[in-house]
Design an enzyme around this catalytic site. Structure first.
Site, PDB file in Angstrom:
ATOM      1  CD  GLU A   1       4.645 -21.921   9.302  1.00 47.63           C
ATOM      2  OE1 GLU A   1       4.801 -22.657  10.578  1.00 47.63           O
ATOM      3  OE2 GLU A   1       3.917 -20.983   9.148  1.00 47.63           O
TER       4      GLU A   1
ATOM      5  CD  GLU B   1      -3.237  -0.567  -0.009  1.00 45.84           C
ATOM      6  OE1 GLU B   1      -3.088   0.457  -0.269  1.00 45.84           O
ATOM      7  OE2 GLU B   1      -3.950  -1.472  -0.340  1.00 45.84           O
TER       8      GLU B   1
END
Length: 311
Positions: free
Chosen positions: A109, A78
């Protein structure tokens, strides 16, 4: 581990009435906000430290896996359209890569080798900042990214929801979000995720404000990538200068869409002068306007007489 614990309160949640389930989940969301509020001082300290590194043209790096990683990537993504943060100064490190945005990538992960290699490949160094996010605070990929970045001199921020987690103890600036057990055990997209999302939003927005990318409550660095944002940009310039219509549009065209430059042009400064001053004050419009006003105001001697040349 708090975020993985079963809460007796929610043991029969699947038998509850829909309204009661919603009430319980809303309650959890409000508790997430309270957890962020309790971490305000930690968020502030981290933001000020990050500001110092980024003023040296360093990069902002987000690292995470699973839900936490996706939230981190979303916050970072953003920054470019909202604040015109340079793409070359932003790294979004998600375990499993782009595909992990929409699906679980087996073993991603836990891949510490990939994490260490990624930090080395991008040559993370002393001017950079890495923000690692993990609800557990012990996700191997995220923890390795943070440790390697720290070893190479980068400033490190750790955001986690379990007290004493390695991500918090290893980070220079830890942010602990005490959200406790989830209504659905282990579903950290809920309370923990909400707290992380708010924290990331607050942290990055405060940093952008401190770096001069907000002026008088407006996103003066916004990229006009559609008609709505182009109109918003025009309204911002009109509001800040008291002008409207053709002069505003002409100034924005000459300024190549930069709200800051357009404002300075409508104040009577030429493009070269405006660009030079903005560069000198690190892009802060308020500082640029103050600087130019001082340059153009008559100087007075001690008696109050105008001493400007030619007066």
């Amino acid at each position: 581990m708090n975020t993985e614990e079963l809460s007796p309160r929610y043991a029969d949640i699947d038998l509850w009435q829909p309204a009661d389930i919603l009430d319980a989940m809303i309650e959890g969301q409000l508790a997430s906000v309270a957890a962020v509020r309790a971490a305000r001082a930690q968020i502030e300290h981290a933001a000020l430290a990050i500001e110092g590194r980024l003023r040296k043209q360093g990069r902002l790096v987000y690292a995470g896996a699973g839900t936490s990683g996706r939230l981190a990537v979303q916050d970072g993504a953003e920054l470019m359209p909202t604040f015109s943060w340079p793409q070359e100064r932003l790294l979004l490190l998600l375990a499993g890569g782009e595909a992990a945005m929409t699906q679980a990538i087996e073993g991603a992960e836990d891949d510490t080798e990939r994490a260490a290699a990624t930090i080395a490949e991008h040559n993370i160094g002393p001017d950079d900042v890495l923000i690692g996010v993990a609800a557990s605070g012990s996700t191997p990929f995220t923890l390795t990214c943070l440790r390697e970045a720290k070893r190479r001199g980068a400033l490190t921020v750790g955001i986690a929801n379990n007290p004493g987690a390695p991500l918090l103890t290893d980070a220079e600036y830890p942010i602990f979000l005490a959200t406790g057990p989830e209504p659905i055990a282990g579903s950290t997209r809920m309370n923990a995720g909400t707290a992380q999302r708010i924290t990331l939003n607050l942290l990055s927005t405060l940093i952008m404000i401190r770096l001069g990318r907000i002026y008088r409550g407006m996103m003066v660095e916004v990229q006009a990538c559609n008609a709505k944002l182009a109109k918003r940009r025009e309204r911002m310039v009109a509001h800040l200068t008291g002008q409207s219509g053709a002069p505003v549009r002409e100034a924005l065209d000459l300024a190549r869409g930069s709200v800051k430059l357009a404002v300075l042009l409508l104040q009577g400064y030429d493009l070269t002068e405006a660009e030079a001053v903005l560069d000198r004050v690190d892009g802060r419009l308020r500082a640029a306007l103050d600087h130019l006003a001082k340059m153009r105001s008559p100087s007075l001697d001690d008696s109050g007489e105008n001493t400007e040349r030619g007066s």
